[in-house]
Write an enzyme that holds these catalytic residues in place. Structure first.
Site, PDB file in Angstrom:
ATOM      1  N   ASP A 175      35.797  42.388  38.278  1.00  0.00           N
ATOM      2  CA  ASP A 175      34.650  41.521  38.530  1.00  0.00           C
ATOM      3  C   ASP A 175      33.506  42.350  39.115  1.00  0.00           C
ATOM      4  OD1 ASP A 175      33.347  39.133  38.566  1.00  0.00           O
ATOM      5  OD2 ASP A 175      34.289  38.372  40.377  1.00  0.00           O
ATOM      6  N   TYR A 216      41.809  35.227  41.135  1.00  0.00           N
ATOM      7  CA  TYR A 216      41.554  34.082  40.247  1.00  0.00           C
ATOM      8  C   TYR A 216      42.635  33.016  40.345  1.00  0.00           C
ATOM      9  CZ  TYR A 216      37.418  34.687  37.318  1.00  0.00           C
ATOM     10  OH  TYR A 216      36.146  34.742  36.843  1.00  0.00           O
ATOM     11  N   ASP A 227      37.678  52.628  44.580  1.00  0.00           N
ATOM     12  CA  ASP A 227      36.464  53.129  45.245  1.00  0.00           C
ATOM     13  C   ASP A 227      35.962  54.400  44.563  1.00  0.00           C
ATOM     14  OD1 ASP A 227      38.966  53.737  46.261  1.00  0.00           O
ATOM     15  OD2 ASP A 227      38.294  54.161  48.284  1.00  0.00           O
ATOM     16  N   LYS A 271      43.730  49.663  43.453  1.00  0.00           N
ATOM     17  CA  LYS A 271      43.624  50.059  44.852  1.00  0.00           C
ATOM     18  C   LYS A 271      45.047  50.279  45.372  1.00  0.00           C
ATOM     19  CE  LYS A 271      41.191  50.724  48.552  1.00  0.00           C
ATOM     20  NZ  LYS A 271      40.559  52.031  48.725  1.00  0.00           N
TER      21      LYS A 271
END
Ligand code: NAP
Length: 391
Positions: free
Chosen positions: A282, A138, A258, A205
């Site tokens: 998101d 963003y 994931d 992640k």
């Protein structure tokens, strides 16, 4: 007789389907407030311009008066805004959140009875995604392949840092700071405590991006221990104590993004609040919304320390604009959140119950009706009337 309490509510109709879903939503919010408080509380709606309407009136997409009014009222209800094609402003939605420092995006996702879903047990999903709203992608720090800036950065990386990248690369920078991560996780844990939710999962992640995504996880644990040590417990603490998880404490754990995407499908009931950096959140919010009926039912709030803007997760759905087809539920549910935020709990609960009953009784707009194979769908206006009648 005491005079009625008047609460000023700025609203932005938005582009595309915005005007019709906003009309439908204001109408049911007014009904709920009226029903709950008689004449004792009155909402004074104040239209603000942004997006295409503002451009037509003032030649700018996000007038400073709009920002000032929201800052003053500390709250707003917002319809979707289209992103202008061809440069200038990147996204008005992003600009609004950044200018007002609405750093926490809150997106609750739960199942509503009567709504067709692509999964077998949609009622097992009941999560709130608290997503960082100012950094990560963003921040929008990127340069086009071949631009002076991209070439300069490539040479700094090569010459000063020994990092060799392809000359034809576009370059993006993904900043994740301790300050923004901690205030987001603080908001998520406070939310969990206030709403009696059982866990806060840090989604990241960090196995690949150690100093951004991995740092988000580490700062999250640090914050939980330093500021909410008595109210939270981690999976590691439970394991080392050798005892079962104690009641009344919020479990703080973490999942790699994931894995999170598969667990939210295979073990949805194990998750309650998800705290995420910008991009993971998101993706997750739309994926979770799809499990319970899609974007037409996904509400949201963008909250900072001095203002909160309530809006649906979806965009302007231009192909449905002006056709009385769009589902107004997501904006109505954002209205439910706004009423709660304004401490109008009774009106908030009554509007939520009316939406629940309307959907459970099979009054569905086309986005939901088509998923159940039904050819009978109601329009935006008819859905709104059905909700109002059940308040
Ligand atoms: P979108 O407007 O959310 O629409 C994507 C699809 O979702 C629609 O074609 C429709 O699916 C379905 N949909 C969304 N809202 C619906 C509703 N209320 N009722 C029924 N169906 C609904 O996404 P987009 O087409 O990618 O974006 C269009 C514009 O909106 C872009 O300019 C984008 O930048 C902007 N946008 C704004 C916001 C915001 O203001 N916060 C958020 C996202 C996007 P079907 O075609 O399958 O029927």
């Amino acid at each position: 007789m005491a005079p009625a309490k008047t609460i000023s509510i700025p609203y932005i109709e938005g582009d595309g389907i915005g005007p019709e879903i906003m009309r439908a939503t204001r109408c049911v919010i007014d009904s709920a407030v009226n029903k709950a408080y008689g004449g004792d509380v009155r909402l004074a709606w104040m239209e603000l311009l942004a997006g295409e309407a503002a451009f037509r009136a003032y030649g700018e997409y996000l007038p400073k008066e709009t920002l000032q009014e929201i800052t003053q009222a500390k709250v707003a209800l917002k319809g979707p805004l289209s992103t202008p094609v061809g440069g200038g402003i990147r996204s008005m939605n992003v600009a609004l959140r950044q200018k007002l420092d609405l750093y926490c995006s809150i997106r609750p996702v739960r199942y509503f009875e009567g709504v067709p879903s692509p999964v077998k047990e949609p009622q097992k999903l009941d999560v709130v995604i608290c997503r960082e709203n100012t950094e990560d992608v963003y921040k929008g720090v990127e340069w086009k392949r071949g631009s002076d800036e991209a070439i300069a950065l490539l040479s700094i990386l090569r010459e000063r840092l020994g990092v060799e990248l392809r000359e034809d690369s576009g370059i993006g920078i993904k900043p994740i700071s301790e300050f923004a991560s901690k205030r987001l996780v603080r908001a998520a844990i406070k939310y969990a405590i206030q709403k009696s939710r059982t866990s806060v999962t840090l989604v990241h992640k960090g196995n690949i991006m150690k100093f951004t995504e991995g740092a988000f996880r580490d700062w999250g644990y640090e914050l939980a221990k330093a500021e909410f040590g008595d109210a939270t417990i981690t999976e590691a603490e439970i394991a080392s104590s050798g005892r079962p998880r104690p009641d009344g404490k919020v479990l703080v754990n973490d999942r790699i993004a994931d894995n999170m995407f598969q667990q939210i499908l295979t073990r949805p009931s194990e998750y309650s609040v998800l705290a995420t950096p910008n991009l993971n959140g998101d993706y997750l919010a739309d994926a979770c919304a799809a499990q319970v009926g899609g974007l037409g039912l996904a509400p949201g709030a963008n909250v900072g320390d001095s203002a909160a803007v309530f809006e649906a997760v979806h965009g302007t759905a231009p192909k449905y604009a002006g056709k009385n087809i769009a589902n107004p539920s997501a904006l109505m549910l954002s209205g439910v959140m706004m009423l709660e935020h304004l401490s109008l709990g009774e009106a908030s609960r009554s509007l939520m119950k009316a939406i629940e009953r309307t959907l459970a009784e099979g009054t569905l707009t086309q986005d939901l009706a088509r998923m159940s194979g039904s050819s009978r769908a109601c329009g935006t206006k008819e859905f709104s009337e059905a909700v109002a009648a059940r308040i």
